[in-house]
Design a protein around this motif. Structure first.
Motif, PDB file in Angstrom:
ATOM      1  N   ARG A 101       8.540  79.331  51.000  1.00  0.00           N
ATOM      2  CA  ARG A 101       7.086  79.285  50.830  1.00  0.00           C
ATOM      3  C   ARG A 101       6.654  78.317  49.738  1.00  0.00           C
ATOM      4  NH1 ARG A 101       8.445  84.500  48.972  1.00  0.00           N
ATOM      5  NH2 ARG A 101       8.132  84.803  46.728  1.00  0.00           N
ATOM      6  N   GLU A 102       7.608  77.796  48.978  1.00  0.00           N
ATOM      7  CA  GLU A 102       7.272  76.800  47.943  1.00  0.00           C
ATOM      8  C   GLU A 102       6.937  75.439  48.548  1.00  0.00           C
ATOM      9  OE1 GLU A 102       7.239  77.079  44.571  1.00  0.00           O
ATOM     10  OE2 GLU A 102       7.918  79.146  44.415  1.00  0.00           O
ATOM     11  N   TYR A 103       7.310  75.226  49.800  1.00  0.00           N
ATOM     12  CA  TYR A 103       7.206  73.897  50.393  1.00  0.00           C
ATOM     13  C   TYR A 103       5.997  73.808  51.319  1.00  0.00           C
ATOM     14  CZ  TYR A 103      11.921  73.498  48.603  1.00  0.00           C
ATOM     15  OH  TYR A 103      13.006  73.478  47.770  1.00  0.00           O
ATOM     16  N   ASP A 104       5.204  72.790  51.139  1.00  0.00           N
ATOM     17  CA  ASP A 104       4.020  72.589  51.967  1.00  0.00           C
ATOM     18  C   ASP A 104       4.308  71.782  53.231  1.00  0.00           C
ATOM     19  OD1 ASP A 104       1.570  72.263  49.286  1.00  0.00           O
ATOM     20  OD2 ASP A 104       2.268  74.004  50.413  1.00  0.00           O
ATOM     21  N   TYR A 105       5.354  70.971  53.206  1.00  0.00           N
ATOM     22  CA  TYR A 105       5.598  70.044  54.315  1.00  0.00           C
ATOM     23  C   TYR A 105       6.947  70.322  54.960  1.00  0.00           C
ATOM     24  CZ  TYR A 105       1.833  67.710  51.878  1.00  0.00           C
ATOM     25  OH  TYR A 105       0.638  67.445  51.255  1.00  0.00           O
ATOM     26  N   TRP A 106       6.941  70.331  56.292  1.00  0.00           N
ATOM     27  CA  TRP A 106       8.144  70.644  57.057  1.00  0.00           C
ATOM     28  C   TRP A 106       8.299  69.667  58.218  1.00  0.00           C
ATOM     29  CZ3 TRP A 106      11.481  74.640  55.822  1.00  0.00           C
ATOM     30  CH2 TRP A 106      11.047  75.508  54.820  1.00  0.00           C
ATOM     31  N   GLY A 107       9.538  69.376  58.551  1.00  0.00           N
ATOM     32  CA  GLY A 107       9.820  68.611  59.747  1.00  0.00           C
ATOM     33  C   GLY A 107       9.876  69.512  60.966  1.00  0.00           C
ATOM     34  N   GLN A 108      10.156  68.924  62.106  1.00  0.00           N
ATOM     35  CA  GLN A 108      10.165  69.667  63.365  1.00  0.00           C
ATOM     36  C   GLN A 108      11.501  70.337  63.631  1.00  0.00           C
ATOM     37  OE1 GLN A 108      10.749  66.479  63.148  1.00  0.00           O
ATOM     38  NE2 GLN A 108      12.528  66.167  64.463  1.00  0.00           N
ATOM     39  N   GLY A 109      12.522  69.959  62.885  1.00  0.00           N
ATOM     40  CA  GLY A 109      13.837  70.566  63.027  1.00  0.00           C
ATOM     41  C   GLY A 109      14.770  69.774  63.933  1.00  0.00           C
ATOM     42  N   THR A 110      16.053  69.918  63.671  1.00  0.00           N
ATOM     43  CA  THR A 110      17.077  69.295  64.505  1.00  0.00           C
ATOM     44  C   THR A 110      18.194  70.309  64.742  1.00  0.00           C
ATOM     45  OG1 THR A 110      18.514  67.355  64.770  1.00  0.00           O
ATOM     46  CG2 THR A 110      18.329  68.250  62.540  1.00  0.00           C
ATOM     47  N   GLN A 111      18.640  70.403  65.981  1.00  0.00           N
ATOM     48  CA  GLN A 111      19.619  71.425  66.353  1.00  0.00           C
ATOM     49  C   GLN A 111      21.031  70.988  65.976  1.00  0.00           C
ATOM     50  OE1 GLN A 111      19.199  74.575  68.033  1.00  0.00           O
ATOM     51  NE2 GLN A 111      21.358  74.776  67.448  1.00  0.00           N
ATOM     52  N   VAL A 112      21.741  71.883  65.334  1.00  0.00           N
ATOM     53  CA  VAL A 112      23.167  71.694  65.053  1.00  0.00           C
ATOM     54  C   VAL A 112      23.919  72.831  65.723  1.00  0.00           C
ATOM     55  CG1 VAL A 112      24.950  71.703  63.269  1.00  0.00           C
ATOM     56  CG2 VAL A 112      22.794  70.478  62.879  1.00  0.00           C
ATOM     57  N   THR A 113      24.881  72.485  66.558  1.00  0.00           N
ATOM     58  CA  THR A 113      25.683  73.479  67.251  1.00  0.00           C
ATOM     59  C   THR A 113      27.156  73.199  66.977  1.00  0.00           C
ATOM     60  OG1 THR A 113      24.032  73.640  69.017  1.00  0.00           O
ATOM     61  CG2 THR A 113      26.229  74.531  69.467  1.00  0.00           C
ATOM     62  N   VAL A 114      27.841  74.212  66.458  1.00  0.00           N
ATOM     63  CA  VAL A 114      29.254  74.085  66.135  1.00  0.00           C
ATOM     64  C   VAL A 114      30.034  74.990  67.071  1.00  0.00           C
ATOM     65  CG1 VAL A 114      31.004  74.205  64.335  1.00  0.00           C
ATOM     66  CG2 VAL A 114      28.630  73.654  63.736  1.00  0.00           C
ATOM     67  N   SER A 115      30.908  74.399  67.867  1.00  0.00           N
ATOM     68  CA  SER A 115      31.696  75.173  68.821  1.00  0.00           C
ATOM     69  C   SER A 115      33.030  75.573  68.206  1.00  0.00           C
ATOM     70  CB  SER A 115      31.942  74.354  70.087  1.00  0.00           C
ATOM     71  OG  SER A 115      32.694  73.200  69.793  1.00  0.00           O
ATOM     72  N   SER A 116      33.509  76.728  68.629  1.00  0.00           N
ATOM     73  CA  SER A 116      34.784  77.240  68.073  1.00  0.00           C
ATOM     74  C   SER A 116      35.969  76.772  68.896  1.00  0.00           C
ATOM     75  CB  SER A 116      34.748  78.763  68.035  1.00  0.00           C
ATOM     76  OG  SER A 116      34.507  79.279  69.318  1.00  0.00           O
TER      77      SER A 116
END
Length: 124
Positions: free
Chosen positions: A109-124
């Motif tokens: 909640r300290e941050y006013d600005y956010w990006g749209q996000g990027t997916q990271v998927t790690v397979s086992s």
């Protein structure tokens, strides 16, 4: 107003590496504290790493210490997250965040600005 655009996510095997980038708009990038958060399916968004405007001070969640490195290039208005030794539990959408005044890097909640996000998927 600051706009953030993340890139660099993808699918990687456990033990592999990825580097995320977050490009910011604006001419005062060096005055902004930056951070990475992540949100796994069905879970809350949590702090991953943070960096001061100068880049001198960094902060990490215990779960990523020794594996992830946050850095910034103020000449390029970009912050990075180098992720090594990735684990399946690192799978999440990773978000970049920025704010000119941060009292606690760990709180979203300290941050006013956010990006749209990027997916990271790690397979086992």
């Amino acid at each position: 107003q600051v706009q953030l655009v993340e890139s660099g996510g993808g699918l990687v095997q456990a033990g592999g590496s990825l580097r995320l980038s977050c490009a910011a708009s604006g001419r005062t990038f060096s005055s902004y504290a930056m951070a990475w958060f992540r949100q796994a399916p069905g879970k809350d968004r949590v702090f991953v790493a943070g960096i001061s405007g100068s880049g001198i001070t960094t902060y990490y969640a215990d779960s990523v210490k020794g594996r992830f490195t946050i850095s910034r290039d103020n000449a390029k208005n970009t912050v990075y997250l180098q992720m090594n030794s990735l684990k399946p539990e690192d799978t999440a959408v990773y978000y970049c965040a920025a704010d000119a005044r941060v009292r606690s890097y760990y709180r979203g909640r300290e941050y006013d600005y956010w990006g749209q996000g990027t997916q990271v998927t790690v397979s086992s």
